[in-house]
Design a protein around this motif. Structure first.
Motif, mmCIF file in Angstrom:
data_model
loop_
_atom_site.group_PDB
_atom_site.id
_atom_site.type_symbol
_atom_site.label_atom_id
_atom_site.label_comp_id
_atom_site.label_asym_id
_atom_site.label_seq_id
_atom_site.Cartn_x
_atom_site.Cartn_y
_atom_site.Cartn_z
ATOM 1 N N UNK A 1 108.875 62.998 102.767
ATOM 2 C CA UNK A 1 110.022 62.184 103.134
ATOM 3 C C UNK A 1 110.175 62.157 104.655
ATOM 4 N N UNK A 2 110.914 61.182 105.119
ATOM 5 C CA UNK A 2 111.151 61.075 106.556
ATOM 6 C C UNK A 2 111.884 62.299 107.087
ATOM 7 N N UNK A 3 112.877 62.752 106.350
ATOM 8 C CA UNK A 3 113.659 63.910 106.802
ATOM 9 C C UNK A 3 112.771 65.136 106.957
ATOM 10 N N UNK A 4 111.922 65.388 105.992
ATOM 11 C CA UNK A 4 111.028 66.549 106.065
ATOM 12 C C UNK A 4 110.079 66.423 107.258
ATOM 13 N N UNK A 5 109.561 65.233 107.508
ATOM 14 C CA UNK A 5 108.661 65.022 108.643
ATOM 15 C C UNK A 5 109.364 65.292 109.971
ATOM 16 N N UNK A 6 110.601 64.819 110.086
ATOM 17 C CA UNK A 6 111.365 65.033 111.326
ATOM 18 C C UNK A 6 111.660 66.524 111.507
ATOM 19 N N UNK A 7 112.052 67.206 110.438
ATOM 20 C CA UNK A 7 112.335 68.642 110.536
ATOM 21 C C UNK A 7 111.088 69.405 110.980
ATOM 22 N N UNK A 8 109.954 69.078 110.400
ATOM 23 C CA UNK A 8 108.712 69.763 110.766
ATOM 24 C C UNK A 8 108.412 69.577 112.247
ATOM 25 N N UNK A 9 108.527 68.357 112.741
ATOM 26 C CA UNK A 9 108.229 68.087 114.151
ATOM 27 C C UNK A 9 109.250 68.728 115.087
ATOM 28 N N UNK A 10 110.516 68.753 114.681
ATOM 29 C CA UNK A 10 111.576 69.294 115.540
ATOM 30 C C UNK A 10 111.671 70.821 115.482
ATOM 31 N N UNK A 11 111.032 71.444 114.519
ATOM 32 C CA UNK A 11 111.165 72.893 114.331
ATOM 33 C C UNK A 11 110.486 73.727 115.401
ATOM 34 N N UNK A 12 109.801 73.093 116.337
ATOM 35 C CA UNK A 12 109.143 73.856 117.403
ATOM 36 C C UNK A 12 110.112 74.301 118.493
ATOM 37 N N UNK A 13 111.375 73.864 118.421
ATOM 38 C CA UNK A 13 112.375 74.278 119.400
ATOM 39 C C UNK A 13 112.261 73.585 120.741
#
Length: 72
Positions: free
Chosen positions: A1-13
């Protein structure tokens, strides 16, 4: 999903622009922006999404996960 993709990319801090996130998630910038707004909602964990003005209408965003997503 789009939300999961955004979370994965943003999780690097790190800080990211909408264009960077759109390129890495293969989602349109408007959809990325909507998912960032979703992350702030209690229904999606009540996370913090910081935003910072760069220049000439360019903003960058940083994801700060809620330590306890059950408490917004």
């Amino acid at each position: 999903s789009q939300l999961a993709s955004v979370i994965i990319e943003m999780s690097d801090g790190q800080w990211h622009t909408l264009e960077e996130l759109a390129a890495t998630t293969s989602c349109p910038p408007a959809s990325v922006s909507a998912r960032l707004r979703d992350l702030r909602k209690p229904k999606f964990g009540g996370h913090t999404v910081l935003r910072e003005y760069v220049s000439r209408g360019l903003w960058r965003y940083k994801f700060v996960p809620n330590p306890d997503p059950t408490i917004p």
